[in-house]
Design an enzyme around this catalytic site. Structure first.
Site, PDB file in Angstrom:
ATOM      1  N   ASP A 139       0.809  -1.222   0.000  1.00  0.00           N
ATOM      2  CA  ASP A 139       0.000   0.000   0.000  1.00  0.00           C
ATOM      3  C   ASP A 139       0.844   1.276   0.000  1.00  0.00           C
ATOM      4  O   ASP A 139       0.440   2.308   0.537  1.00  0.00           O
ATOM      5  CB  ASP A 139      -0.953   0.031   1.216  1.00  0.00           C
ATOM      6  CG  ASP A 139      -1.872  -1.169   1.226  1.00  0.00           C
ATOM      7  OD1 ASP A 139      -2.225  -1.647   0.130  1.00  0.00           O
ATOM      8  OD2 ASP A 139      -2.236  -1.625   2.327  1.00  0.00           O
ATOM      9  N   HIS A 148      -4.799  -1.692  -5.625  1.00  0.00           N
ATOM     10  CA  HIS A 148      -4.046  -0.543  -6.153  1.00  0.00           C
ATOM     11  C   HIS A 148      -5.018   0.546  -6.574  1.00  0.00           C
ATOM     12  O   HIS A 148      -5.838   0.349  -7.462  1.00  0.00           O
ATOM     13  CB  HIS A 148      -3.171  -0.988  -7.334  1.00  0.00           C
ATOM     14  CG  HIS A 148      -2.141  -2.019  -6.951  1.00  0.00           C
ATOM     15  ND1 HIS A 148      -1.308  -2.620  -7.844  1.00  0.00           N
ATOM     16  CD2 HIS A 148      -1.817  -2.535  -5.733  1.00  0.00           C
ATOM     17  CE1 HIS A 148      -0.510  -3.462  -7.193  1.00  0.00           C
ATOM     18  NE2 HIS A 148      -0.805  -3.433  -5.914  1.00  0.00           N
ATOM     19  N   LYS A 196       1.898   2.138  -5.143  1.00  0.00           N
ATOM     20  CA  LYS A 196       2.458   1.589  -6.395  1.00  0.00           C
ATOM     21  C   LYS A 196       1.542   1.896  -7.572  1.00  0.00           C
ATOM     22  O   LYS A 196       1.991   2.284  -8.649  1.00  0.00           O
ATOM     23  CB  LYS A 196       2.637   0.060  -6.275  1.00  0.00           C
ATOM     24  CG  LYS A 196       3.598  -0.371  -5.188  1.00  0.00           C
ATOM     25  CD  LYS A 196       3.614  -1.862  -5.002  1.00  0.00           C
ATOM     26  CE  LYS A 196       2.383  -2.446  -4.370  1.00  0.00           C
ATOM     27  NZ  LYS A 196       2.148  -2.086  -2.973  1.00  0.00           N
ATOM     28  N   GLN A 201       1.938  -6.083  -3.210  1.00  0.00           N
ATOM     29  CA  GLN A 201       2.390  -6.211  -1.823  1.00  0.00           C
ATOM     30  C   GLN A 201       3.693  -5.409  -1.640  1.00  0.00           C
ATOM     31  O   GLN A 201       3.984  -4.548  -2.449  1.00  0.00           O
ATOM     32  CB  GLN A 201       2.593  -7.697  -1.435  1.00  0.00           C
ATOM     33  CG  GLN A 201       1.299  -8.496  -1.329  1.00  0.00           C
ATOM     34  CD  GLN A 201       0.712  -8.912  -2.657  1.00  0.00           C
ATOM     35  OE1 GLN A 201       1.393  -9.516  -3.473  1.00  0.00           O
ATOM     36  NE2 GLN A 201      -0.561  -8.627  -2.881  1.00  0.00           N
TER      37      GLN A 201
HETATM   38  P1  GDP Z   1      -0.721   0.350  -3.584  1.00  0.00           P
HETATM   39  O1  GDP Z   1      -1.348  -0.911  -3.119  1.00  0.00           O
HETATM   40  O2  GDP Z   1       0.749   0.383  -3.335  1.00  0.00           O
HETATM   41  O3  GDP Z   1      -1.047   0.677  -5.011  1.00  0.00           O
HETATM   42  O4  GDP Z   1      -1.344   1.513  -2.703  1.00  0.00           O
HETATM   43  P2  GDP Z   1      -2.905   1.673  -2.261  1.00  0.00           P
HETATM   44  O5  GDP Z   1      -3.683   2.092  -3.424  1.00  0.00           O
HETATM   45  O6  GDP Z   1      -3.342   0.478  -1.520  1.00  0.00           O
HETATM   46  O7  GDP Z   1      -2.774   2.813  -1.177  1.00  0.00           O
HETATM   47  C1  GDP Z   1      -2.199   4.039  -1.467  1.00  0.00           C
HETATM   48  C2  GDP Z   1      -3.259   5.127  -1.247  1.00  0.00           C
HETATM   49  O8  GDP Z   1      -2.637   6.386  -1.228  1.00  0.00           O
HETATM   50  C3  GDP Z   1      -4.286   5.207  -2.363  1.00  0.00           C
HETATM   51  O9  GDP Z   1      -5.508   5.569  -1.807  1.00  0.00           O
HETATM   52  C4  GDP Z   1      -3.754   6.307  -3.270  1.00  0.00           C
HETATM   53  O10 GDP Z   1      -4.783   7.002  -3.965  1.00  0.00           O
HETATM   54  C5  GDP Z   1      -3.127   7.221  -2.265  1.00  0.00           C
HETATM   55  N1  GDP Z   1      -1.948   7.959  -2.732  1.00  0.00           N
HETATM   56  C6  GDP Z   1      -0.931   7.547  -3.533  1.00  0.00           C
HETATM   57  N2  GDP Z   1       0.010   8.507  -3.624  1.00  0.00           N
HETATM   58  C7  GDP Z   1      -0.419   9.540  -2.870  1.00  0.00           C
HETATM   59  C8  GDP Z   1       0.142  10.828  -2.516  1.00  0.00           C
HETATM   60  O11 GDP Z   1       1.229  11.188  -2.921  1.00  0.00           O
HETATM   61  N3  GDP Z   1      -0.604  11.595  -1.675  1.00  0.00           N
HETATM   62  C9  GDP Z   1      -1.827  11.211  -1.187  1.00  0.00           C
HETATM   63  N4  GDP Z   1      -2.471  12.013  -0.361  1.00  0.00           N
HETATM   64  N5  GDP Z   1      -2.361  10.018  -1.491  1.00  0.00           N
HETATM   65  C10 GDP Z   1      -1.671   9.199  -2.305  1.00  0.00           C
HETATM   66  P1  IMO Z   2      -0.881  -4.138  -2.237  1.00  0.00           P
HETATM   67  O1  IMO Z   2      -0.472  -4.698  -3.573  1.00  0.00           O
HETATM   68  C1  IMO Z   2      -0.901  -4.543   2.084  1.00  0.00           C
HETATM   69  C2  IMO Z   2      -0.951  -8.604   3.721  1.00  0.00           C
HETATM   70  C3  IMO Z   2      -2.194  -9.021   4.472  1.00  0.00           C
HETATM   71  C4  IMO Z   2      -1.578  -9.952   5.480  1.00  0.00           C
HETATM   72  C5  IMO Z   2      -0.487 -10.655   4.684  1.00  0.00           C
HETATM   73  C6  IMO Z   2      -0.899 -12.004   4.102  1.00  0.00           C
HETATM   74  O2  IMO Z   2      -2.156  -3.411  -2.255  1.00  0.00           O
HETATM   75  O3  IMO Z   2       0.249  -3.393  -1.617  1.00  0.00           O
HETATM   76  P2  IMO Z   2      -2.483 -12.702   2.075  1.00  0.00           P
HETATM   77  O4  IMO Z   2      -3.935 -12.450   1.841  1.00  0.00           O
HETATM   78  O5  IMO Z   2      -1.580 -12.191   1.007  1.00  0.00           O
HETATM   79  O6  IMO Z   2      -2.209 -14.137   2.399  1.00  0.00           O
HETATM   80  O7  IMO Z   2      -2.146 -11.872   3.427  1.00  0.00           O
HETATM   81  O8  IMO Z   2      -0.168  -9.785   3.627  1.00  0.00           O
HETATM   82  N1  IMO Z   2      -1.171  -8.112   2.343  1.00  0.00           N
HETATM   83  C7  IMO Z   2      -1.107  -6.812   1.997  1.00  0.00           C
HETATM   84  N2  IMO Z   2      -0.931  -5.719   2.746  1.00  0.00           N
HETATM   85  N3  IMO Z   2      -1.014  -4.433   0.760  1.00  0.00           N
HETATM   86  C8  IMO Z   2      -1.166  -5.523  -0.018  1.00  0.00           C
HETATM   87  O9  IMO Z   2      -1.170  -5.459  -1.359  1.00  0.00           O
HETATM   88  C9  IMO Z   2      -1.259  -6.790   0.602  1.00  0.00           C
HETATM   89  N4  IMO Z   2      -1.435  -8.054   0.150  1.00  0.00           N
HETATM   90  C10 IMO Z   2      -1.359  -8.847   1.217  1.00  0.00           C
HETATM   91  O10 IMO Z   2      -2.822  -7.922   5.076  1.00  0.00           O
HETATM   92  O11 IMO Z   2      -0.951  -9.220   6.496  1.00  0.00           O
HETATM   93 MG    MG Z   3      -2.826  -1.550  -1.789  1.00  0.00          MG
END
Ligand code: GDP
Ligand code: IMO
Ligand code: MG
Length: 438
Positions: A28, A56, A31, A238
Site C-alpha cells: 500500500d 491498487h 504503487k 504487496q
Molecule cells: P498500492 O497498493 O501500493 O497501489 O497503494 P494503495 O492504493 O493500496 O494505497 C495508497 C493510497 O494512497 C491510495 O488511496 C492512493 O490514492 C493514495 N496515494 C498515492 N500517492 C499519494 C500521494 O502522494 N498523496 C496522497 N495524499 N495520497 C496518495
Molecule cells: P498491495 O499490492 C498490504 C498482507 C495481508 C496480510 C499478509 C498475508 O495493495 O500493496 P495474504 O492475503 O496475502 O495471504 O495476506 O499480507 N497483504 C497486503 N498488505 N497491501 C497488499 O497489497 C497486501 N497483500 C497482502 O494484510 O498481512
Molecule cells: Mg494496496
C-alpha cells in the site's frame, strides 16, 4: 546509477526498457499511482506475483470530477487504451474476481478484454482456497496472519506441493474437470466442508469460454515484444516485507514480492531488467498482524490514519501507522536492487510539528543494520530516531522540489541521505498530476 528526472517524458529513457515497480515497505505504498502515470510511457504492463490480495488505487481527474479505480488483479495499466496488460505465471487468479473487475470497468465505459493476456502457467484460485484461508486463520487464533482471505496462501500451497490447477488446464476442459474433482474431494475431506462440485464445474465451463482467448504463453509473447524493442513495466504487488523469503515471516504473503519474484513470475530474465523503482510512503503502514517497530501510539497513529485515509483498499481494514523506517526500506533496496525511489504521500505529513525518521536499530544494546530473522528479536528492537521539523503549508500544488517548504525539502534530503538512493519522484496528492519529478 545516479538519475535526475524532470518529467514523465524523461522516464522511459532514464529507467530503460524493463522496469519493476516494487513496494519497499509492507504494501500500500502507492504503487498503483506511479504505475498508472508510467503506463503512459510503457507498452506492456505486467503483474508477476500475488492475486486479488492487492488493492491498487488510482484517482483520475475527469471532467472536473475525481474518479477512483481500485485494481486487485488487473494491472493498473488497463486504464490506458492500447496498452497490453499481462497477468504472469507467478500470479494466482480467482477467475470470478477477475471477471467482476472486468465487468466493473465495462460499467465505467472501459472495455479492457482486448488489452489482456493471462499466462497459461498461472495458477487458479478456487472458492475452496478462499474457504481454507478462512479456516486456517481461524485455527491460528491469536497467531493469525491477518490475511486478506482471498485464498492466496492455500493456492500457492497447492502450487508448491505440485497439485495446483493452472490456466492451461482450462484449455482442455476434460483435463480441468478431472483435476478439479480430485482436488475438491481432497479439500472437503481435509477441511470438513461441503461444496457442489458439479455446480462449480458448470460455472468454469462457461467462464472458460470467456477467458480461453486470453490464455497464452506470456513468456513467448514478452520475449517477442522485448526483441521488437517494446518497453515493459512490471507492477509489483504487496511490499518487500511481505515477501515469503525476505519479509517478516510468518506475517507475510505467500509469494516473492521482491524483484527476483518479478523475474520468475514473468519469465523475464534478470539481465533484461534495467531499473527497479522502489515505492516508499513518507511514513509506514501495515495491514494485518506482525511486528512493526516504528508503529505509533494510538493518538498520533489515528492522526496519521485519518490524514492519509489509511484504510485497506481490499479489505477496508484500518492500516496500522508509524514513522518512516529506513532499516526496512534499506533492506528492500538491497534485496530488490532498487535504484530509484518514489516517496509517496508527503502531503499527509503536513501539519505535524515534528516528524521522526527511524534511521537504525539497536538489539540488546548493539547496533544492527538488518531486520532480524527471529520475530522475538524484531519485536524488541529499539529504534534510533532523528527528529525533523515539520511544515504547515499545503504542498499539494507543488510541481517542483523548490516549491516545497524548506522543511519538506529537508525531510526528503534526510530520507535520501539515509537510503543512499536518489528520490526521483515525490507524491504530494492522490491524483496523477500530483507528483514532483527531480
Ligand atoms: P498500492 O497498493 O501500493 O497501489 O497503494 P494503495 O492504493 O493500496 O494505497 C495508497 C493510497 O494512497 C491510495 O488511496 C492512493 O490514492 C493514495 N496515494 C498515492 N500517492 C499519494 C500521494 O502522494 N498523496 C496522497 N495524499 N495520497 C496518495
Ligand atoms: P498491495 O499490492 C498490504 C498482507 C495481508 C496480510 C499478509 C498475508 O495493495 O500493496 P495474504 O492475503 O496475502 O495471504 O495476506 O499480507 N497483504 C497486503 N498488505 N497491501 C497488499 O497489497 C497486501 N497483500 C497482502 O494484510 O498481512
Ligand atoms: Mg494496496
Amino acid at each position: 546509477m545516479k538519475m535526475s528526472i524532470k518529467n514523465a517524458e524523461e522516464l522511459t529513457a532514464k529507467l530503460g526498457q524493463v522496469i519493476y515497480v516494487a513496494g519497499s515497505q509492507w504494501g500500500d505504498e502507492g504503487k498503483g499511482k506511479l504505475v498508472d502515470i508510467m503506463s503512459q510511457k510503457y507498452d506492456i504492463i505486467a503483474r508477476a506475483a500475488g492475486g486479488a490480495n492487492a488493492g491498487h488505487t488510482i484517482c483520475v481527474n475527469k471532467d472536473g470530477k475525481s474518479e477512483k479505480f481500485i485494481f486487485h488483479l488487473l494491472p493498473s495499466g488497463v486504464l490506458h487504451s492500447g496498452k497490453i496488460c499481462v497477468i504472469g505465471n507467478g500470479c494466482v487468479v480467482h477467475i470470478p474476481t477477475m471477471l467482476e473487475e472486468i465487468e466493473e470497468l465495462k460499467a465505467k465505459g472501459l472495455d479492457v478484454v482486448s488489452q489482456l493476456l493471462i499466462s497459461d502457467r498461472a495458477h487458479i484460485i478456487f472458492d475452496y482456497h478462499i474457504q481454507i484461508d478462512g479456516i486456517q486463520e481461524e485455527r491460528k487464533g491469536d497467531k493469525k496472519v491477518g490475511t486478506t482471505k482471498r485464498g492466496i496462501g492455500p493456492a500457492y500451497t497447492d502450487k508448491i506441493s505440485r497439485q495446483g490447477i493452472r490456466m492451461a488446464d482450462l484449455l482442455n476442459f476434460n483435463v480441468f474437470a478431472e483435476k478439479f474433482r480430485v482436488n475438491a474431494e481432497k479439500k472437503m475431506k481435509a477441511f470438513g466442508f461441503e461444496m457442489d462440485i458439479e455446480k462449480e464445474l458448470a460455472y468454469y465451463k462457461e467462464a472458460a469460454e470467456k477467458i480461453r482467448p486470453l490464455i497464452v504463453n506470456t513468456v513467448e509473447y514478452l520475449e517477442k515484444a522485448y526483441k521488437e524493442g517494446k518497453t515493459i513495466l512490471v507492477e509489483g504487488a504487496q511490499g518487500s516485507h511481505l515477501d515469503i523469503d525476505h519479509g517478516t515471516y510468518p506475517y507475510v504473503t505467500s509469494s516473492n514480492t521482491t524483484s527476483g519474484g518479478a523475474c520468475t513470475g514473468l519469465g523475464v530474465a534478470p539481465s533484461k531488467m534495467t531499473s527497479v523503482v522502489g515505492i516508499a510512503k513518507a511514513y509506514t503502514t501495515r495491514v494485518g498482524a506482525g511486528p512493526f517497530p516504528t508503529e505509533l501510539s494510538e493518538e498520533l497513529g489515528n492522526k496519521l490514519r485519518e490524514a492519509g485515509a489509511e484504510y485497506g483498499a481490499t479489505t477496508g481494514r484500518p492500516r496500522r501507522c508509524g514513522w518512516f523506517d529506513a532499516v526496512v526500506v534499506r533492506n528492500a533496496i538491497t534485496v530488490s536492487g532498487i535504484n530509484s525511489i518514489n516517496v509517496t504521500k508527503l502531503d499527509v505529513l503536513t501539519g505535524f510539528e515534528t516528524i521522526k525518521v527511524g534511521v537504525g536499530y539497536q538489539l540488546n544494546g548493539k547496533k544492527i543494520t538488518f531486520v532480524p530473522a527471529q520475530l522475538e528479536d524484531f519485536e524488541k528492537v529499539e529504534v534510533e530516531y532523528v527528529d525533523m521539523p515539520g511544515w504547515s503549508e499545503d504542498i499539494s500544488k507543488a510541481q517542483t522540489f523548490e516549491e516545497l517548504p524548506e522543511n519538506a525539502q529537508k525531510y526528503i534530503l534526510k530520507l535520501e541521505e539515509v537510503l543512499e538512493v536518489p528520490i526521483n519522484f515525490i507524491g504530494v496528492g492522490m491524483h496523477r498530476g500530483e507528483m514532483i519529478y527531480r
